[in-house]
Design an enzyme around this catalytic site. Structure first.
Site, PDB file in Angstrom:
ATOM      1  N   ARG A 101       0.842  -1.209   0.000  1.00  0.00           N
ATOM      2  CA  ARG A 101       0.000   0.000   0.000  1.00  0.00           C
ATOM      3  C   ARG A 101       0.868   1.247   0.000  1.00  0.00           C
ATOM      4  O   ARG A 101       0.560   2.257  -0.645  1.00  0.00           O
ATOM      5  CB  ARG A 101      -0.951  -0.032   1.201  1.00  0.00           C
ATOM      6  CG  ARG A 101      -2.026  -1.095   1.094  1.00  0.00           C
ATOM      7  CD  ARG A 101      -2.786  -1.247   2.387  1.00  0.00           C
ATOM      8  NE  ARG A 101      -3.504  -0.022   2.736  1.00  0.00           N
ATOM      9  CZ  ARG A 101      -3.993   0.220   3.962  1.00  0.00           C
ATOM     10  NH1 ARG A 101      -3.790  -0.669   4.932  1.00  0.00           N
ATOM     11  NH2 ARG A 101      -4.648   1.312   4.217  1.00  0.00           N
TER      12      ARG A 101
ATOM     13  N   HIS B 217      -6.841   7.957  11.964  1.00  0.00           N
ATOM     14  CA  HIS B 217      -6.313   6.586  11.957  1.00  0.00           C
ATOM     15  C   HIS B 217      -4.825   6.531  11.656  1.00  0.00           C
ATOM     16  O   HIS B 217      -4.314   5.471  11.302  1.00  0.00           O
ATOM     17  CB  HIS B 217      -7.091   5.735  10.931  1.00  0.00           C
ATOM     18  CG  HIS B 217      -8.551   5.616  11.257  1.00  0.00           C
ATOM     19  ND1 HIS B 217      -9.507   5.351  10.305  1.00  0.00           N
ATOM     20  CD2 HIS B 217      -9.230   5.760  12.421  1.00  0.00           C
ATOM     21  CE1 HIS B 217     -10.701   5.306  10.876  1.00  0.00           C
ATOM     22  NE2 HIS B 217     -10.565   5.557  12.159  1.00  0.00           N
TER      23      HIS B 217
ATOM     24  N   GLY C 178     -17.136  10.138   0.919  1.00  0.00           N
ATOM     25  CA  GLY C 178     -16.416   8.912   0.545  1.00  0.00           C
ATOM     26  C   GLY C 178     -16.163   7.971   1.696  1.00  0.00           C
ATOM     27  O   GLY C 178     -15.094   7.363   1.792  1.00  0.00           O
TER      28      GLY C 178
ATOM     29  N   VAL D 140      -5.267   7.125   5.679  1.00  0.00           N
ATOM     30  CA  VAL D 140      -3.883   7.098   6.197  1.00  0.00           C
ATOM     31  C   VAL D 140      -2.891   7.425   5.083  1.00  0.00           C
ATOM     32  O   VAL D 140      -1.690   7.259   5.237  1.00  0.00           O
ATOM     33  CB  VAL D 140      -3.585   5.702   6.803  1.00  0.00           C
ATOM     34  CG1 VAL D 140      -4.496   5.440   8.000  1.00  0.00           C
ATOM     35  CG2 VAL D 140      -3.743   4.573   5.770  1.00  0.00           C
TER      36      VAL D 140
ATOM     37  N   SER E 197     -18.076   4.718   4.043  1.00  0.00           N
ATOM     38  CA  SER E 197     -19.221   3.812   4.170  1.00  0.00           C
ATOM     39  C   SER E 197     -19.880   3.966   5.543  1.00  0.00           C
ATOM     40  O   SER E 197     -20.903   3.347   5.819  1.00  0.00           O
ATOM     41  CB  SER E 197     -18.758   2.364   3.972  1.00  0.00           C
ATOM     42  OG  SER E 197     -17.740   2.064   4.923  1.00  0.00           O
TER      43      SER E 197
HETATM   44  C1  BV8 Z   1     -11.783   1.575  18.703  1.00  0.00           C
HETATM   45  C2  BV8 Z   1      -6.117   2.273   9.638  1.00  0.00           C
HETATM   46  C3  BV8 Z   1     -11.972   1.059  21.031  1.00  0.00           C
HETATM   47  C4  BV8 Z   1      -5.526   0.957   9.282  1.00  0.00           C
HETATM   48  C5  BV8 Z   1      -8.494   1.878  10.024  1.00  0.00           C
HETATM   49  C6  BV8 Z   1     -18.352   0.928  18.292  1.00  0.00           C
HETATM   50  C7  BV8 Z   1     -17.571   1.845  18.983  1.00  0.00           C
HETATM   51  C8  BV8 Z   1     -16.191   1.737  18.964  1.00  0.00           C
HETATM   52  C9  BV8 Z   1     -15.557   0.724  18.248  1.00  0.00           C
HETATM   53  C10 BV8 Z   1     -16.327  -0.175  17.564  1.00  0.00           C
HETATM   54  C11 BV8 Z   1     -17.713  -0.086  17.594  1.00  0.00           C
HETATM   55  N1  BV8 Z   1     -18.185  -1.087  16.839  1.00  0.00           N
HETATM   56  C12 BV8 Z   1     -17.156  -1.821  16.334  1.00  0.00           C
HETATM   57  C13 BV8 Z   1     -16.024  -1.308  16.779  1.00  0.00           C
HETATM   58  C14 BV8 Z   1     -14.703  -1.816  16.462  1.00  0.00           C
HETATM   59  C15 BV8 Z   1     -14.120  -1.183  15.207  1.00  0.00           C
HETATM   60  C16 BV8 Z   1     -15.096  -0.982  14.088  1.00  0.00           C
HETATM   61  O1  BV8 Z   1     -15.640   0.109  13.925  1.00  0.00           O
HETATM   62  N2  BV8 Z   1     -15.310  -2.019  13.297  1.00  0.00           N
HETATM   63  C17 BV8 Z   1     -16.188  -1.921  12.150  1.00  0.00           C
HETATM   64  C18 BV8 Z   1     -15.561  -2.670  10.955  1.00  0.00           C
HETATM   65  C19 BV8 Z   1     -17.529  -2.502  12.560  1.00  0.00           C
HETATM   66  N3  BV8 Z   1     -13.491   0.067  15.544  1.00  0.00           N
HETATM   67  C20 BV8 Z   1     -12.235   0.035  16.019  1.00  0.00           C
HETATM   68  O2  BV8 Z   1     -11.628  -0.992  16.245  1.00  0.00           O
HETATM   69  C21 BV8 Z   1     -11.573   1.360  16.287  1.00  0.00           C
HETATM   70  N4  BV8 Z   1     -11.021   1.329  17.618  1.00  0.00           N
HETATM   71  O3  BV8 Z   1     -12.886   1.997  18.639  1.00  0.00           O
HETATM   72  O4  BV8 Z   1     -11.146   1.208  19.904  1.00  0.00           O
HETATM   73  C22 BV8 Z   1     -12.719  -0.243  20.896  1.00  0.00           C
HETATM   74  C23 BV8 Z   1     -12.062  -1.372  20.405  1.00  0.00           C
HETATM   75  C24 BV8 Z   1     -12.773  -2.594  20.296  1.00  0.00           C
HETATM   76  C25 BV8 Z   1     -14.133  -2.660  20.630  1.00  0.00           C
HETATM   77  C26 BV8 Z   1     -14.782  -1.498  21.096  1.00  0.00           C
HETATM   78  C27 BV8 Z   1     -14.072  -0.305  21.227  1.00  0.00           C
HETATM   79  C28 BV8 Z   1     -10.404   1.583  15.333  1.00  0.00           C
HETATM   80  C29 BV8 Z   1     -10.908   1.787  13.941  1.00  0.00           C
HETATM   81  C30 BV8 Z   1      -9.732   2.207  13.034  1.00  0.00           C
HETATM   82  C31 BV8 Z   1      -9.285   1.043  12.196  1.00  0.00           C
HETATM   83  N5  BV8 Z   1      -8.257   1.475  11.242  1.00  0.00           N
HETATM   84  N6  BV8 Z   1      -7.513   2.303   9.203  1.00  0.00           N
HETATM   85  C32 BV8 Z   1      -5.331   0.824   7.792  1.00  0.00           C
HETATM   86  O5  BV8 Z   1      -5.702   1.726   7.013  1.00  0.00           O
HETATM   87  O6  BV8 Z   1      -4.782  -0.216   7.397  1.00  0.00           O
HETATM   88  S1  BV8 Z   1     -10.074   1.952   9.494  1.00  0.00           S
HETATM   89  C33 BV8 Z   1     -10.170   1.824   7.799  1.00  0.00           C
HETATM   90  O7  BV8 Z   1     -11.559   1.892   7.531  1.00  0.00           O
HETATM   91  C34 BV8 Z   1      -9.578   2.968   7.002  1.00  0.00           C
HETATM   92  O8  BV8 Z   1      -9.053   4.017   7.772  1.00  0.00           O
HETATM   93  C35 BV8 Z   1     -10.808   3.487   6.234  1.00  0.00           C
HETATM   94  O9  BV8 Z   1     -10.723   4.800   5.879  1.00  0.00           O
HETATM   95  C36 BV8 Z   1     -11.801   3.264   7.291  1.00  0.00           C
HETATM   96  C37 BV8 Z   1     -13.245   3.439   7.094  1.00  0.00           C
HETATM   97  O10 BV8 Z   1     -13.593   2.900   5.889  1.00  0.00           O
HETATM   98  P1  BV8 Z   1     -14.031   3.937   4.750  1.00  0.00           P
HETATM   99  O11 BV8 Z   1     -13.054   5.049   4.724  1.00  0.00           O
HETATM  100  O12 BV8 Z   1     -15.447   4.294   4.953  1.00  0.00           O
HETATM  101  O13 BV8 Z   1     -13.787   3.088   3.462  1.00  0.00           O
HETATM  102  P2  BV8 Z   1     -14.790   2.051   2.794  1.00  0.00           P
HETATM  103  O14 BV8 Z   1     -14.012   1.301   1.767  1.00  0.00           O
HETATM  104  O15 BV8 Z   1     -15.541   1.309   3.851  1.00  0.00           O
HETATM  105  O16 BV8 Z   1     -15.873   2.971   2.059  1.00  0.00           O
HETATM  106  C38 BV8 Z   1     -15.486   3.794   0.985  1.00  0.00           C
HETATM  107  C39 BV8 Z   1     -16.741   4.551   0.575  1.00  0.00           C
HETATM  108  O17 BV8 Z   1     -16.405   5.469  -0.469  1.00  0.00           O
HETATM  109  C40 BV8 Z   1     -17.847   3.669   0.040  1.00  0.00           C
HETATM  110  O18 BV8 Z   1     -19.063   4.011   0.659  1.00  0.00           O
HETATM  111  C41 BV8 Z   1     -17.892   3.995  -1.470  1.00  0.00           C
HETATM  112  O19 BV8 Z   1     -19.213   3.942  -1.976  1.00  0.00           O
HETATM  113  C42 BV8 Z   1     -17.387   5.403  -1.474  1.00  0.00           C
HETATM  114  N7  BV8 Z   1     -16.721   5.833  -2.713  1.00  0.00           N
HETATM  115  C43 BV8 Z   1     -15.921   5.090  -3.523  1.00  0.00           C
HETATM  116  N8  BV8 Z   1     -15.460   5.878  -4.533  1.00  0.00           N
HETATM  117  C44 BV8 Z   1     -15.970   7.121  -4.336  1.00  0.00           C
HETATM  118  C45 BV8 Z   1     -16.767   7.105  -3.173  1.00  0.00           C
HETATM  119  N9  BV8 Z   1     -17.417   8.196  -2.724  1.00  0.00           N
HETATM  120  C46 BV8 Z   1     -17.280   9.336  -3.427  1.00  0.00           C
HETATM  121  N10 BV8 Z   1     -16.527   9.434  -4.551  1.00  0.00           N
HETATM  122  C47 BV8 Z   1     -15.865   8.361  -5.022  1.00  0.00           C
HETATM  123  N11 BV8 Z   1     -15.125   8.478  -6.143  1.00  0.00           N
END
Ligand code: BV8
Ligand code: ZN
Length: 254
Positions: A72, A121, A189, A105, A191
């Site tokens: 990446r 992040h 951008g 990032v 989800s």
């Molecule tokens: C935490 C770095 C305490 C690494 C990333 C509730 C509260 C708190 C935590 C949680 C909770 N529920 C679940 C959790 C745990 C978890 C979480 O949220 N899991 C999800 C999957 C359910 N959260 C965590 O672990 C966070 N820590 O809260 O600690 C804790 C811990 C455990 C349990 C409870 C509490 C840490 C989260 C950070 C993780 N690290 N990145 C790396 O990059 O390798 S997150 C990663 O996802 C990236 O940073 C990315 O940016 C991010 C979010 O995804 P999106 O940016 O939305 O990207 P995605 O592909 O999903 O969507 C892209 C969108 O763009 C789409 O909708 C698409 O349609 C659109 N699109 C595409 N092209 C275009 C466009 N839009 C416009 N124009 C275009 N051209």
């Protein structure tokens, strides 16, 4: 060409807003050639990001996780900001208060010229010690794949927040405070599935901001926004800036 329509109210809000906060996700970098997390198959080899971007995965197989991050990093190092990034950097110069909160990032917002940027992040181009947290510049495994070590003996890792890890509390707190004070909030951008970043649009709504979502498709949070613009951010953002600059009053469609 996408079909999207900007209401007269949004155009007026855009032109009169004084405190703007923008949240971005991987979608804003898609037009720079950087794969999103959950789109385009969302896989690297046979792994999903959530399987690799965890402390457990890193401790179980640091070489594999580093290989993913290095692949990446190589892509990101040559990636250029797209018109969506550039439009946000221009917008920052047009309003009294502009805050950019990104989940990405890749560092492309700063590369585009944005200044007031909060990286929730972390940043993939930086490394840090897994034990003591010391920043280790761009340290990365060599061709032999050996994991570099900090002077304390800890393993070097990418300076990003992995799933299950806490976000940097100062960055998150400042982002939440900025959102709470916004009169105009854009979510672009993303989800809206990763927390706590996905709480920010709700904070904006609760504090009375006019909220706008830009995405290709509906998201889990689309219904809470005052306005949703369906299309690529690299087209929509420059068009909004142009319309506002022209003082257009009616709806803008592209
Ligand atoms: C935490 C770095 C305490 C690494 C990333 C509730 C509260 C708190 C935590 C949680 C909770 N529920 C679940 C959790 C745990 C978890 C979480 O949220 N899991 C999800 C999957 C359910 N959260 C965590 O672990 C966070 N820590 O809260 O600690 C804790 C811990 C455990 C349990 C409870 C509490 C840490 C989260 C950070 C993780 N690290 N990145 C790396 O990059 O390798 S997150 C990663 O996802 C990236 O940073 C990315 O940016 C991010 C979010 O995804 P999106 O940016 O939305 O990207 P995605 O592909 O999903 O969507 C892209 C969108 O763009 C789409 O909708 C698409 O349609 C659109 N699109 C595409 N092209 C275009 C466009 N839009 C416009 N124009 C275009 N051209
Ligand atoms: Zn260390």
């Amino acid at each position: 060409m996408s079909q999207w329509r900007m209401s007269p109210e949004l155009l007026e809000r855009f032109r009169t807003a004084t405190t703007v906060v923008v949240l971005t996700g991987a979608g804003i970098s898609a037009e720079s050639g950087i794969p999103t997390f959950r789109g385009d198959g969302g896989l690297w080899r046979s792994f999903r990001p959530e399987e690799l971007a965890t402390p457990e995965a890193f401790h179980r197989n640091p070489r594999l996780v580093w290989e993913w991050y290095m692949s990446r990093r190589e892509l990101i190092m040559t990636a250029m900001p797209n018109p969506g990034h550039l439009a946000l950097a221009e917008w920052e110069n047009l309003v009294p208060s502009f805050t950019l909160v990104t989940q990405n990032v890749d560092g492309l917002h700063r590369k585009a010229g944005s200044r007031n940027v909060f990286e929730l992040h972390g940043n993939i181009l930086r490394s840090r010690c897994d034990d003591c947290g010391a920043l280790l510049g761009g340290t990365a495994p060599g061709t032999d794949g050996a994991i570099p070590r900090c002077s304390c003996g800890g393993m070097a890792r990418p300076d990003v927040v992995l799933f299950g890890e806490l976000l940097p509390s100062d960055v998150l707190q400042k982002a939440e405070e900025a959102v709470a004070g916004a009169d105009l909030f854009f979510s672009i951008g993303t989800s809206s599935v990763v927390y706590p970043a996905a709480d920010l649009p709700r904070i904006a709504t609760r504090h009375g901001a006019f909220t706008v979502e830009i995405n290709l498709i509906p998201t889990e949070l689309s219904d809470i926004f005052d306005e949703t613009l369906r299309g690529p951010s690299g087209q929509i953002l420059p068009a909004i800036l142009a319309a506002a600059a022209l003082g257009m009053s009616g709806a803008v469609t592209c």
